[in-house]
Write an enzyme that holds these catalytic residues in place. Sequence first.
Site, PDB file in Angstrom:
ATOM      1  N   ASP A 169       0.872  -1.171   0.000  1.00  0.00           N
ATOM      2  CA  ASP A 169       0.000   0.000   0.000  1.00  0.00           C
ATOM      3  C   ASP A 169       0.918   1.232   0.000  1.00  0.00           C
ATOM      4  OD1 ASP A 169      -3.097   0.816   1.755  1.00  0.00           O
ATOM      5  OD2 ASP A 169      -2.049   1.760   0.090  1.00  0.00           O
TER       6      ASP A 169
HETATM    7  C1  GLC Z   1      -4.302   4.292  -0.203  1.00  0.00           C
HETATM    8  C2  GLC Z   1      -5.211   3.169   0.265  1.00  0.00           C
HETATM    9  C3  GLC Z   1      -5.304   2.029  -0.716  1.00  0.00           C
HETATM   10  C4  GLC Z   1      -5.214   2.567  -2.127  1.00  0.00           C
HETATM   11  C5  GLC Z   1      -3.803   3.105  -2.297  1.00  0.00           C
HETATM   12  C6  GLC Z   1      -3.602   3.729  -3.700  1.00  0.00           C
HETATM   13  O1  GLC Z   1      -3.553   4.794   0.869  1.00  0.00           O
HETATM   14  O2  GLC Z   1      -4.947   2.624   1.547  1.00  0.00           O
HETATM   15  O3  GLC Z   1      -6.543   1.357  -0.455  1.00  0.00           O
HETATM   16  O4  GLC Z   1      -5.459   1.544  -3.070  1.00  0.00           O
HETATM   17  O5  GLC Z   1      -3.448   4.041  -1.300  1.00  0.00           O
HETATM   18  O6  GLC Z   1      -4.372   4.881  -3.810  1.00  0.00           O
END
Ligand code: GLC
Length: 714
Positions: free
Chosen positions: A268
């Site tokens: 993430d």
């Molecule tokens: C965010 C979220 C995740 C998302 C990623 C890309 O912080 O936690 O669910 O897919 O970053 O945007």
Amino acid sequence: MDIKLRERIDSIISKMTLKEKIGQLNQEAVSPKDLEKIKERVRNGELGSIILASTATAGNDAQEKVYYEVIDEIQKTAVEESRMGIPLLFGRDIIHGYTTVFPVPLALSAMFNPDLVKTAYSHIAKETKNNGVNWTFAPMIDISRDSRWGRCIEGIGEDPYVGGVMAEAIVKGFQGEELSPSSVAATAKHFIGYGAAEGGRDYDKTEISDYTLRNFYLPPFKKAIDAGCATVMNSFNEINGTSTAASKKLLRKMLKGELSFEGFVISDWGSVEKLVFFGQASDKKEAAKIAINAGMDMDMVCRAFFDNLEALVSEGKVSEATIDEAVSRILGVKLKLGLFENPYVVRQDINIEETEDCAEKCADEAMVLLKNNENILPLKKEAAVLFAGPMLSEKHSLMGSWSADGDVTRVKSIKEVLKESKVNAFFAESDYLWDGILPFVRMADAVVLTLGESRKVTGEANSLTKVELPAEQMEFIKRVHALGVKIIGVMAFGRPIALFDAEPYLDAILYIWHSGTRSAQSAVSALYGDVNPSGRLPMSFPRYTGQIPIYYNREKGAIPLNSYYGETNKRVHSYHDSLATPMYPFGYGLSYTEFSYGEITSDKTKISLKDLEAGDGFSLSITVKNTGEREGAEVTQVYITDKVSSMVRPIKELKAFSKNVLKPGEEVKLNFFIDFEKLGYYNDEGEFTVEEGEFDIWIGKDAYVTDKITVTVE
Ligand code: GLC
């Protein structure tokens, strides 16, 4: 893995330099404004994927639009100008719609209709692919028992079985029956336990035993992976003393081992570097070493892998074999997507009307009728009904969080829809200033208050300390109620809220969630009876915030917890200021008609464990009848209770459901097969097992069900 695929992957890897391999593990957020800079990096083989997101919390922030022409231009550089010509993955958070927005996933879970969920996501996938996005960061399948946590709206609620059904439906909606050139690659996220954040505080720590993890949080991921989900994203939370990004036990042993996951793990946003924040790494280089050795395959946006892996390999701290394994998984997804043969966007005509119609059908089926005293709903079209409230003219929030690509110009407000409808609805001079409302109340047969929350207080980094109705909305209800008029509450909240204080003032409560582009049309259709609500709650609704976490499938306890779910009349005085039971239980929802159930029958009441292991089971039947005056859909739910077991088991666990539309007087016979998988659980050694003994099997309309039969495994 398919032999031919393996050979293709090995052949590609054998030609790659170490630097090119590391490039494949690197995903960066690059703005199409920096096109020449991106193309240079792509030309040098420095990127394996581009995330089309301009901020870390893409859920509620405006996002740069995506232009498929730009994507193709970048892809062309990768394919024709880089030495290896490996195509890129373009990822974006397409959580519940693209330009056409569907209900938030928690509302989609309330439909209890996986076929419709799958159809919805096949529409979403078409719009997604048409815009050049070949990888979505969905489904989010974090079990949540806490509506203070804003991200519960993105997920699938409190139940592992519903979570698994939703995970499979969304993955297959995006990918089809298997990952193929017509797929949008899906992401099962966030692995794992994110929804248990302490205090409902997003990103906060979690403490989850392996026993609880395997029996509650893991099942949706198992279903997503069994459905062929291409990728998994780790979660931000610390779990049992470690970041998930550093946990070989979670990523290699549990995910890639026990669940046989063959795709790749994407971190993430920056969560490799976040190992430094956790104090599990002294710097980004050490973080890169820990994460890749733990089983992380691709690094989202912090360049920890790109900047450090070459040195780590030369220092012998990361083996090239580990790098090759990660590259192999990534190439596997790209090859299955057919990107080497067709790397460019294939535009197709999309029938937006058809997509919106599907979104409206989902909004129709997601709505939950929580209260309907004296059948005040549906409203008569000729009744003089005053409409008021903060959500009456709202549009953006009806789309919910994670709707950055949503086309708000195609959203109508409830007020606009009412004005187009042939109903005797009228409005005050202001939607919400209650002084402006009061003089109009006396002219009304009933008042509809459209209440709710902004999408901006839901989704990522949007937790609340209390989930009661906002004070000013509570005050509004009381002021209108003081005039002795009937009040219908239309609730446009993304999350479950605590309604104990508000409920007595409301004659009817219709929960419309944040249900997307056609939310308003759907709400008005339900209010006037053109739609009969059939949604059921995917999360228990608390009476008060103080009860959270609250969920139906809690383990049995020293006190008769059964009274949480109506099995005993004795009230459990665990609080002095509230009953322990939820305001509305999991699986609950009313209809404009009524249903009755026959007796539960089973083809046998005993079975040997050996026969069960060999695939035999209990074939149960029950009849359901529509005893009301109008057509409606009933969600028949099947729960089990393992009465005596070596580990403490839940008082009830949902193991099957069936949604059936019945005409007035129509009766249907439903059959359910209860087998090893539905009776089993993961014991303390992590083995999936069924123990001999008695099981109660309950069949009814929500978690308060009392009709059961008892069967025995011997
Ligand atoms: C965010 C979220 C995740 C998302 C990623 C890309 O912080 O936690 O669910 O897919 O970053 O945007």
